[in-house]
Design a protein around this motif. Structure first.
Motif, mmCIF file in Angstrom:
data_model
loop_
_atom_site.group_PDB
_atom_site.id
_atom_site.type_symbol
_atom_site.label_atom_id
_atom_site.label_comp_id
_atom_site.label_asym_id
_atom_site.label_seq_id
_atom_site.Cartn_x
_atom_site.Cartn_y
_atom_site.Cartn_z
ATOM 1 N N GLU A 10 -0.518 3.634 1.466
ATOM 2 C CA GLU A 10 -0.369 3.989 2.810
ATOM 3 C C GLU A 10 -0.032 3.614 3.544
ATOM 4 O O GLU A 10 0.157 3.697 5.121
ATOM 5 N N HIS A 11 0.813 2.245 3.060
ATOM 6 C CA HIS A 11 1.698 1.490 4.299
ATOM 7 C C HIS A 11 3.303 2.240 3.586
ATOM 8 O O HIS A 11 4.550 1.652 4.556
ATOM 9 N N HIS A 33 -6.748 -2.504 7.317
ATOM 10 C CA HIS A 33 -7.750 -1.928 6.500
ATOM 11 C C HIS A 33 -8.567 -1.960 7.171
ATOM 12 O O HIS A 33 -9.855 -1.687 5.694
ATOM 13 N N HIS A 36 -3.006 -5.678 -4.103
ATOM 14 C CA HIS A 36 -2.680 -6.427 -2.761
ATOM 15 C C HIS A 36 -3.606 -6.583 -1.902
ATOM 16 O O HIS A 36 -5.107 -6.116 -2.213
ATOM 17 N N ALA A 58 -5.891 -5.426 -0.338
ATOM 18 C CA ALA A 58 -6.400 -4.380 1.291
ATOM 19 C C ALA A 58 -8.092 -4.633 1.697
ATOM 20 O O ALA A 58 -8.677 -3.748 2.576
#
Ligand SMILES: [Zn+2]
Length: 277
Positions: free
Chosen positions: A57-58, A118, A180, A182
């Motif tokens: 998503e990044h 997020h 990560h 999130a």
């Protein structure tokens, strides 16, 4: 004139013709946002999603065809600059209706002060976003305002039902870390013993130092489980001594933006994290 249209639609039957009741074509950034939009639109339309299947998503990268979809969109619904920088740049260059959700949301910050984007992993936020989406669609397409509002209200009731189920499921877990960082919104929603991500801030892979630090924390009993992520090779994490859980996917990157996708994403996350006992 633009500002007068809703007034005219409400008061003058002569103007409430199908020509003024055009359902916008909606472009979204990630599957959970697409799912929330799909729930609000119901039978009126289906949004498209920009994130590639299996994508991080990044690291949303826009293809020329997607740039075309954005510039022709009736509405772009996206999380915001803090998640997808490239989409932010693209949106600066086009004059289309937009809804940046994070800008309207009470956000969590990372330890370094950056905004944690997020937020779709919080049921409370998802409910708020359903309302924002319905309001924005109604501004653009006032003829269907009642449908958008009713669909959003029904979807919010379904979020509450799922939330209650997950609250009952996610009790008695041991401390865990993820690939990560999130899952802060998810962890706060369910009061989970979340110890953060191995990769900090904008980094995409954990460094050797954070892996070594994790080994240390596992040895001390501060962390029990480690969850890798679907988008990243977990080989780096093999020797930490933590109980390795199933790979999580915080953005449901394999899902189509159908109404049920947000619930599928949340259910999968809960099932994965609930293994840390
Ligand atoms: Zn992320």
């Amino acid at each position: 004139m633009k500002r007068l249209l809703p007034f005219l639609l409400c008061t003058s039957p002569a103007f409430a013709s199908p020509a003024f009741a055009e359902v916008p074509s909606v472009v979204t950034d990630i599957p959970p946002v697409g799912s929330l939009v799909a729930q609000v639109m119901g039978d009126l339309g289906a949004p498209m999603v920009l994130l590639d299947k299996g994508g991080d998503e990044h690291e949303l990268a826009l293809k020329p065809s997607q740039m075309g979809a954005i510039s022709g969109a009736g509405l772009v619904v996206w999380v915001g600059e803090d998640l997808t920088h490239e989409l932010g740049h693209a949106l600066e260059a086009v004059d289309v209706p937009k809804l940046g959700l994070l800008a309207e949301t009470q956000t969590q910050d990372y330890a370094d002060g950056g905004v944690n984007p997020h937020a779709w992993l919080s049921p409370a936020v998802a409910k708020a976003w359903l309302g924002l989406i319905a309001a924005r669609l109604s501004e653009i397409d006032p003829a269907h305002a009642a449908t958008y509002a009713a669909n959003a209200a029904q979807a919010q009731t379904q979020v509450d039902a799922l939330d209650a189920r997950l609250k009952a499921q996610l009790v008695g877990l041991k401390p865990f870390v993820t690939w990560h960082d999130a899952y802060g919104y998810f962890a706060t929603s369910y009061a989970l013993p979340y110890q953060g991500g191995l990769a900090s801030g904008e980094a995409h892979d954990p460094g050797a130092a954070s892996v070594a630090a994790l080994q240390d924390r596992v040895a001390k009993g501060e962390v029990a489980c480690l969850f890798p992520e679907a988008q990243h090779d977990p080989a780096l994490l093999a020797a930490t001594g933590a109980q390795m859980g199933p790979a999580l996917d915080p953005v449901g990157s394999d899902l189509d933006p159908v109404p049920g996708a947000w619930a599928t994403l949340m259910t999968r996350l809960a099932d994965g994290i609930a293994t840390c006992r």
